[in-house]
Write a protein that holds these residues in place. Structure first.
Motif, PDB file in Angstrom:
ATOM      1  N   ASP A  74      -2.785   2.535  -3.091  1.00  0.00           N
ATOM      2  CA  ASP A  74      -2.813   3.823  -2.382  1.00  0.00           C
ATOM      3  C   ASP A  74      -3.541   4.903  -3.173  1.00  0.00           C
ATOM      4  O   ASP A  74      -4.028   5.876  -2.585  1.00  0.00           O
ATOM      5  N   ARG A  75      -3.612   4.746  -4.488  1.00  0.00           N
ATOM      6  CA  ARG A  75      -4.365   5.704  -5.308  1.00  0.00           C
ATOM      7  C   ARG A  75      -5.862   5.397  -5.321  1.00  0.00           C
ATOM      8  O   ARG A  75      -6.638   6.132  -5.914  1.00  0.00           O
ATOM      9  N   PHE A  84      -8.011  -3.266  -3.319  1.00  0.00           N
ATOM     10  CA  PHE A  84      -6.845  -3.925  -2.726  1.00  0.00           C
ATOM     11  C   PHE A  84      -6.738  -5.386  -3.165  1.00  0.00           C
ATOM     12  O   PHE A  84      -5.722  -5.811  -3.722  1.00  0.00           O
ATOM     13  N   ARG A  85      -7.782  -6.155  -2.930  1.00  0.00           N
ATOM     14  CA  ARG A  85      -7.716  -7.579  -3.246  1.00  0.00           C
ATOM     15  C   ARG A  85      -7.510  -7.806  -4.742  1.00  0.00           C
ATOM     16  O   ARG A  85      -6.646  -8.612  -5.140  1.00  0.00           O
ATOM     17  N   ARG A  86      -8.262  -7.126  -5.549  1.00  0.00           N
ATOM     18  CA  ARG A  86      -8.150  -7.345  -6.990  1.00  0.00           C
ATOM     19  C   ARG A  86      -6.766  -6.968  -7.504  1.00  0.00           C
ATOM     20  O   ARG A  86      -6.183  -7.672  -8.341  1.00  0.00           O
ATOM     21  N   THR A  87      -6.227  -5.863  -7.033  1.00  0.00           N
ATOM     22  CA  THR A  87      -4.909  -5.415  -7.491  1.00  0.00           C
ATOM     23  C   THR A  87      -3.833  -6.434  -7.145  1.00  0.00           C
ATOM     24  O   THR A  87      -2.985  -6.781  -7.976  1.00  0.00           O
ATOM     25  N   VAL A  88      -3.859  -6.940  -5.919  1.00  0.00           N
ATOM     26  CA  VAL A  88      -2.855  -7.927  -5.507  1.00  0.00           C
ATOM     27  C   VAL A  88      -3.042  -9.236  -6.257  1.00  0.00           C
ATOM     28  O   VAL A  88      -2.081  -9.829  -6.759  1.00  0.00           O
ATOM     29  N   GLY A 119      -4.223   2.884   1.102  1.00  0.00           N
ATOM     30  CA  GLY A 119      -5.378   2.439   0.347  1.00  0.00           C
ATOM     31  C   GLY A 119      -6.664   2.536   1.152  1.00  0.00           C
ATOM     32  O   GLY A 119      -6.641   2.644   2.383  1.00  0.00           O
ATOM     33  N   ILE A 120      -7.782   2.476   0.472  1.00  0.00           N
ATOM     34  CA  ILE A 120      -9.075   2.519   1.150  1.00  0.00           C
ATOM     35  C   ILE A 120      -9.234   1.299   2.047  1.00  0.00           C
ATOM     36  O   ILE A 120      -9.558   1.415   3.242  1.00  0.00           O
ATOM     37  N   ASP A 121      -9.019   0.114   1.484  1.00  0.00           N
ATOM     38  CA  ASP A 121      -9.201  -1.114   2.254  1.00  0.00           C
ATOM     39  C   ASP A 121      -8.107  -1.298   3.299  1.00  0.00           C
ATOM     40  O   ASP A 121      -8.381  -1.771   4.412  1.00  0.00           O
ATOM     41  N   LYS A 164      -8.626  10.142  -1.864  1.00  0.00           N
ATOM     42  CA  LYS A 164      -8.415  11.355  -2.662  1.00  0.00           C
ATOM     43  C   LYS A 164      -8.017  11.049  -4.104  1.00  0.00           C
ATOM     44  O   LYS A 164      -8.067  11.933  -4.965  1.00  0.00           O
ATOM     45  N   GLY A 165      -7.584   9.813  -4.374  1.00  0.00           N
ATOM     46  CA  GLY A 165      -7.185   9.441  -5.724  1.00  0.00           C
ATOM     47  C   GLY A 165      -5.852   9.996  -6.161  1.00  0.00           C
ATOM     48  O   GLY A 165      -5.569  10.063  -7.362  1.00  0.00           O
ATOM     49  N   VAL A 166      -5.010  10.365  -5.213  1.00  0.00           N
ATOM     50  CA  VAL A 166      -3.708  10.955  -5.520  1.00  0.00           C
ATOM     51  C   VAL A 166      -2.759  10.616  -4.380  1.00  0.00           C
ATOM     52  O   VAL A 166      -3.196  10.464  -3.229  1.00  0.00           O
ATOM     53  N   ILE A 167      -1.461  10.447  -4.699  1.00  0.00           N
ATOM     54  CA  ILE A 167      -0.502  10.095  -3.668  1.00  0.00           C
ATOM     55  C   ILE A 167       0.608  11.141  -3.582  1.00  0.00           C
ATOM     56  O   ILE A 167       0.895  11.846  -4.544  1.00  0.00           O
TER      57      ILE A 167
END
Length: 206
Positions: free
Chosen positions: A49-50, A54-58, A111-113, A137-140
């Motif tokens: 969300d920041r 998406f894929r890489r993080t998961v 998230g973006i994706d 925005k890079g912030v949640i």
């Protein structure tokens, strides 16, 4: 001063979001509890969300927890099933506000994706007058910087904004900045609030 814009959170306001329920159906409640106790999947999602990939993080999380790797990858591979279904009455309220000439914004941790995926499934996500999506925005929420971005971009005074969200911490931050707020506990309560503010007629709130 009256309400000049209505701001919707998305998850659990316009679209149901309950990963635990999804995992209960897929791997059973006992295994799901063990997974969520041992792996901070909601923290993983906060990174997405920041604005992290998406894929890489998961997949990185899955590799770090090989005992749960297959289950963790479901968060990516079947994400749209977790983010479902739409909350139909809330969608109708959004559309009726706009039909009445009320500006409607989105303020959401997304998230973006994942937001791009959601847009393909839910056409109403393209109907907001302004969208404030955390990944871009890079912030949640509830970081005050996110709320400040909204205020600066829309140019409306805080007291002219009416915001609904299902999380009390997000609502508390908005209230501390002078926004009008509604803690979402279901679409009918939100409908009643919109009627009480004179933004919708009673017959529009069903």
């Amino acid at each position: 001063m009256g309400i000049q814009a209505v701001i919707f959170d998305i998850g659990n306001v316009l679209i149901e979001w309950n990963p635990e329920q999804f995992y209960d159906a897929e791997i059973g409640e006992e295994r799901r509890k063990a997974l969520f106790e041992q792996v901070d999947l909601h923290g993983m999602n906060d990174r997405v969300d920041r604005g992290e990939d998406f894929r890489r993080t998961v997949h990185d999380t899955a590799e770090a927890h090989p005992d749960h790797g297959e289950a963790i990858r479901l968060w990516h591979d079947r994400w749209i099933e977790m983010a479902s279904p739409a909350i139909d009455q809330s969608v109708r309220l959004l559309r009726r506000l706009r039909a009445n000439g009320v500006p409607v914004f989105a303020l959401s941790n997304f998230g973006i994706d994942t937001f791009a995926q959601a847009e393909t499934a839910y056409d109403f996500l393209g109907e907001f007058d302004r969208r404030y999506i955390s990944g871009h925005k890079g912030v949640i929420k509830p970081d005050p910087a996110f709320y400040r971005m909204v205020e600066e971009d829309c140019g409306l005074p805080p007291e002219a904004l009416l915001f609904t969200d299902d999380r009390a911490d997000n609502i508390a931050m908005a209230s501390s900045r002078g926004w009008q707020t509604h803690l979402f506990r279901g679409p009918q309560g939100w409908a009643d609030r919109l009627v009480s503010e004179g933004l919708l007629a009673r017959e529009q709130a069903a």
